[in-house]
Design a protein around this motif. Sequence first.
Motif, PDB file in Angstrom:
ATOM      1  N   ALA A 133      44.610  34.386  54.020  1.00 43.89           N
ATOM      2  CA  ALA A 133      43.667  35.336  54.613  1.00 43.89           C
ATOM      3  C   ALA A 133      43.959  35.472  56.097  1.00 43.89           C
ATOM      4  O   ALA A 133      43.778  34.522  56.853  1.00 43.89           O
ATOM      5  N   TRP A 134      44.435  36.631  56.503  1.00 44.35           N
ATOM      6  CA  TRP A 134      44.655  36.923  57.917  1.00 44.35           C
ATOM      7  C   TRP A 134      43.406  37.605  58.447  1.00 44.35           C
ATOM      8  O   TRP A 134      43.130  38.759  58.108  1.00 44.35           O
ATOM      9  N   TYR A 135      42.626  36.883  59.269  1.00 43.64           N
ATOM     10  CA  TYR A 135      41.400  37.454  59.845  1.00 43.64           C
ATOM     11  C   TYR A 135      40.478  37.936  58.726  1.00 43.64           C
ATOM     12  O   TYR A 135      39.772  38.928  58.869  1.00 43.64           O
ATOM     13  N   GLY A 136      40.532  37.253  57.583  1.00 43.16           N
ATOM     14  CA  GLY A 136      39.722  37.667  56.450  1.00 43.16           C
ATOM     15  C   GLY A 136      40.115  39.037  55.928  1.00 43.16           C
ATOM     16  O   GLY A 136      39.325  39.709  55.258  1.00 43.16           O
ATOM     17  N   ASP A 137      41.390  39.443  56.192  1.00 41.96           N
ATOM     18  CA  ASP A 137      41.863  40.773  55.773  1.00 41.96           C
ATOM     19  C   ASP A 137      40.821  41.842  56.105  1.00 41.96           C
ATOM     20  O   ASP A 137      40.556  42.748  55.320  1.00 41.96           O
ATOM     21  N   CYS A 138      40.237  41.720  57.290  1.00 37.79           N
ATOM     22  CA  CYS A 138      39.164  42.638  57.654  1.00 37.79           C
ATOM     23  C   CYS A 138      39.703  43.883  58.354  1.00 37.79           C
ATOM     24  O   CYS A 138      40.775  43.882  58.946  1.00 37.79           O
ATOM     25  N   LEU A 139      38.951  44.938  58.256  1.00 32.88           N
ATOM     26  CA  LEU A 139      39.126  46.136  59.061  1.00 32.88           C
ATOM     27  C   LEU A 139      37.868  46.222  59.914  1.00 32.88           C
ATOM     28  O   LEU A 139      36.792  46.564  59.409  1.00 32.88           O
ATOM     29  N   PRO A 140      37.951  45.864  61.199  1.00 35.76           N
ATOM     30  CA  PRO A 140      36.735  45.757  62.012  1.00 35.76           C
ATOM     31  C   PRO A 140      35.834  46.987  61.961  1.00 35.76           C
ATOM     32  O   PRO A 140      34.608  46.854  61.858  1.00 35.76           O
ATOM     33  N   SER A 141      36.424  48.177  62.013  1.00 31.15           N
ATOM     34  CA  SER A 141      35.608  49.388  62.012  1.00 31.15           C
ATOM     35  C   SER A 141      34.813  49.545  60.725  1.00 31.15           C
ATOM     36  O   SER A 141      33.758  50.183  60.704  1.00 31.15           O
ATOM     37  N   ARG A 142      35.287  48.966  59.651  1.00 27.99           N
ATOM     38  CA  ARG A 142      34.596  49.011  58.362  1.00 27.99           C
ATOM     39  C   ARG A 142      33.655  47.828  58.180  1.00 27.99           C
ATOM     40  O   ARG A 142      32.501  47.997  57.756  1.00 27.99           O
ATOM     41  N   ASP A 143      34.142  46.622  58.497  1.00 23.81           N
ATOM     42  CA  ASP A 143      33.430  45.410  58.117  1.00 23.81           C
ATOM     43  C   ASP A 143      32.361  44.977  59.119  1.00 23.81           C
ATOM     44  O   ASP A 143      31.295  44.497  58.710  1.00 23.81           O
ATOM     45  N   PHE A 144      32.613  45.091  60.422  1.00 20.03           N
ATOM     46  CA  PHE A 144      31.632  44.612  61.394  1.00 20.03           C
ATOM     47  C   PHE A 144      30.292  45.334  61.265  1.00 20.03           C
ATOM     48  O   PHE A 144      29.239  44.689  61.182  1.00 20.03           O
ATOM     49  N   PRO A 145      30.269  46.681  61.267  1.00 15.48           N
ATOM     50  CA  PRO A 145      28.966  47.356  61.139  1.00 15.48           C
ATOM     51  C   PRO A 145      28.259  47.012  59.831  1.00 15.48           C
ATOM     52  O   PRO A 145      27.029  46.836  59.817  1.00 15.48           O
ATOM     53  N   MET A 146      29.007  46.904  58.740  1.00 13.84           N
ATOM     54  CA  MET A 146      28.402  46.578  57.450  1.00 13.84           C
ATOM     55  C   MET A 146      27.748  45.208  57.488  1.00 13.84           C
ATOM     56  O   MET A 146      26.612  45.023  57.027  1.00 13.84           O
ATOM     57  N   LEU A 147      28.443  44.217  58.025  1.00 14.85           N
ATOM     58  CA  LEU A 147      27.917  42.860  58.047  1.00 14.85           C
ATOM     59  C   LEU A 147      26.742  42.728  59.004  1.00 14.85           C
ATOM     60  O   LEU A 147      25.784  41.994  58.733  1.00 14.85           O
ATOM     61  N   VAL A 148      26.778  43.438  60.129  1.00 17.33           N
ATOM     62  CA  VAL A 148      25.628  43.444  61.035  1.00 17.33           C
ATOM     63  C   VAL A 148      24.418  44.056  60.333  1.00 17.33           C
ATOM     64  O   VAL A 148      23.292  43.556  60.442  1.00 17.33           O
ATOM     65  N   ASP A 149      24.627  45.128  59.595  1.00 19.59           N
ATOM     66  CA  ASP A 149      23.525  45.744  58.849  1.00 19.59           C
ATOM     67  C   ASP A 149      22.940  44.768  57.830  1.00 19.59           C
ATOM     68  O   ASP A 149      21.714  44.666  57.680  1.00 19.59           O
ATOM     69  N   LEU A 150      23.795  44.036  57.130  1.00 16.38           N
ATOM     70  CA  LEU A 150      23.310  43.058  56.152  1.00 16.38           C
ATOM     71  C   LEU A 150      22.521  41.941  56.840  1.00 16.38           C
ATOM     72  O   LEU A 150      21.525  41.456  56.312  1.00 16.38           O
ATOM     73  N   TYR A 151      22.970  41.555  58.021  1.00 16.47           N
ATOM     74  CA  TYR A 151      22.234  40.558  58.801  1.00 16.47           C
ATOM     75  C   TYR A 151      20.850  41.083  59.183  1.00 16.47           C
ATOM     76  O   TYR A 151      19.834  40.388  59.022  1.00 16.47           O
ATOM     77  N   LEU A 152      20.792  42.321  59.657  1.00 16.45           N
ATOM     78  CA  LEU A 152      19.518  42.902  60.069  1.00 16.45           C
ATOM     79  C   LEU A 152      18.572  43.096  58.879  1.00 16.45           C
ATOM     80  O   LEU A 152      17.351  43.083  59.037  1.00 16.45           O
ATOM     81  N   GLN A 153      19.143  43.245  57.682  1.00 18.72           N
ATOM     82  CA  GLN A 153      18.333  43.365  56.473  1.00 18.72           C
ATOM     83  C   GLN A 153      17.846  42.002  55.955  1.00 18.72           C
ATOM     84  O   GLN A 153      17.071  41.939  54.997  1.00 18.72           O
ATOM     85  N   GLY A 154      18.334  40.909  56.583  1.00 15.84           N
ATOM     86  CA  GLY A 154      17.948  39.579  56.136  1.00 15.84           C
ATOM     87  C   GLY A 154      18.760  39.064  54.970  1.00 15.84           C
ATOM     88  O   GLY A 154      18.390  38.063  54.343  1.00 15.84           O
ATOM     89  N   ARG A 155      19.885  39.704  54.684  1.00 14.38           N
ATOM     90  CA  ARG A 155      20.698  39.317  53.529  1.00 14.38           C
ATOM     91  C   ARG A 155      21.893  38.441  53.902  1.00 14.38           C
ATOM     92  O   ARG A 155      22.586  37.935  53.021  1.00 14.38           O
ATOM     93  N   LEU A 156      22.157  38.275  55.181  1.00 12.73           N
ATOM     94  CA  LEU A 156      23.293  37.470  55.636  1.00 12.73           C
ATOM     95  C   LEU A 156      22.831  36.620  56.817  1.00 12.73           C
ATOM     96  O   LEU A 156      22.558  37.153  57.897  1.00 12.73           O
ATOM     97  N   PRO A 157      22.729  35.295  56.673  1.00  4.84           N
ATOM     98  CA  PRO A 157      22.115  34.443  57.700  1.00  4.84           C
ATOM     99  C   PRO A 157      23.063  34.083  58.852  1.00  4.84           C
ATOM    100  O   PRO A 157      23.358  32.904  59.102  1.00  4.84           O
ATOM    101  N   LEU A 158      23.527  35.091  59.570  1.00  3.18           N
ATOM    102  CA  LEU A 158      24.478  34.842  60.648  1.00  3.18           C
ATOM    103  C   LEU A 158      23.895  33.937  61.735  1.00  3.18           C
ATOM    104  O   LEU A 158      24.634  33.179  62.374  1.00  3.18           O
ATOM    105  N   ASP A 159      22.589  34.019  61.961  1.00  2.00           N
ATOM    106  CA  ASP A 159      21.984  33.234  63.037  1.00  2.00           C
ATOM    107  C   ASP A 159      22.101  31.735  62.795  1.00  2.00           C
ATOM    108  O   ASP A 159      22.055  30.946  63.743  1.00  2.00           O
ATOM    109  N   ARG A 160      22.278  31.321  61.540  1.00  2.00           N
ATOM    110  CA  ARG A 160      22.401  29.887  61.249  1.00  2.00           C
ATOM    111  C   ARG A 160      23.692  29.278  61.788  1.00  2.00           C
ATOM    112  O   ARG A 160      23.811  28.054  61.869  1.00  2.00           O
ATOM    113  N   PHE A 161      24.663  30.102  62.131  1.00  2.00           N
ATOM    114  CA  PHE A 161      25.913  29.573  62.670  1.00  2.00           C
ATOM    115  C   PHE A 161      25.764  29.133  64.127  1.00  2.00           C
ATOM    116  O   PHE A 161      26.596  28.387  64.635  1.00  2.00           O
TER     117      PHE A 161
END
Length: 366
Positions: free
Chosen positions: A308-336
């Motif tokens: 996995a290179w950088y999680g095979d991410c495309l920042p323009s696609r993945d960052f906004p999606m994951l932030v949205d999931l965090y704001l919805q309470g579905r991804l506990p990013l704050d626990r890190f």
Amino acid sequence: MPHEVQGVVSRAKGEPVTLETVVVPDPGPGEAVVSVKACGVCHTDMHYRDGGINDEYPFLLGHEAAGYVEQVGPGVTDLEPGDFVILNWRAVCGTCRACRRGKPWYCFSTHNASQPMTLADGTALSPALGIGAFLEKTLVHAGQCTKVDERAEPAVAGLLGCGVMAGIGAAINTGAVTRGDSVAVIGCGGVGDAAIAGARLAGASTIIALDVDDAKLEWATGFGATHTVNSRGKSQDEVIEAIQDHTGGFGADVVIDAVGRPETWKQAFYGRDLAGTVVLVGVPTPDMRLTDMPLIDFFSHGGSLKSAWYGDCLPSRDFPMLVDLYLQGRLPLDRFVTERIGADGVEDAFGKMHRGEVLRSVVEFP
């Protein structure tokens, strides 16, 4: 007019980092100056300090960052001052062979700023992963700025810039974990726990966390692990049996090695089911070698062996999606976020990270 700010600099291999005056130039064509609000302390920064990346000292450390665009250079049309952004080290070029094949997450010619940031005496600095963000302002290529919802706290959002994205992407993008899969994650630091969170997000039914530290296994449970295995003192066969015990005797559909050592990779290889997938996201050192692996085992087990290179991410696609999931309470990013520190606390944070006392120390700027 150039900015003079305080930044965390590594001058020589293995020596403690120092807080020094850094000169940040105005942005040139295709560049942007970002006012950094938070930056996570990542293992990669420690690898730079210790000479594990290259020897292009002095380094300007820090790369897991979020902040606000302050200035943009000529030709920048998709950013403007005030945009809230996460910095990324995969600013895709759009023209290399990977991009032309429709796989920009493998871009082989990513962009960085052309101008150097320097010490007060004019010495050019090598920014970590082309970013350098343990300072109040940094100069990057505009493509390294990914706009996201500004309701996300910078200390949380910035972690997607490296380690957390690497782990989540290892599960979702590289490992292609899907509903009902069984997943084992070896190594439950920040990247491993992010892989666990990604596997849970993807709908895995069984998520097995393996580590040698009970405290880390407790963290893993908080991110979604359904089973834990303390592998301290266990042989390879015992580790494999432990994975099989939680998967009906077969092994996991996907095993993610977030450590990156020959012994953990072998555990991952033999701990998967037939036709299962191994994902290597932990970074090995150049001297590590795989030995005593019969070639017939690679054939007979089938499946996929991936890195996995950088999680095979495309920042323009993945960052906004994951932030949205965090704001919805579905991804506990704050626990890190284990602790919040100033820029003068980075060297101490390296020690805590090395001892496994934190998931992430985050440098915050006023």
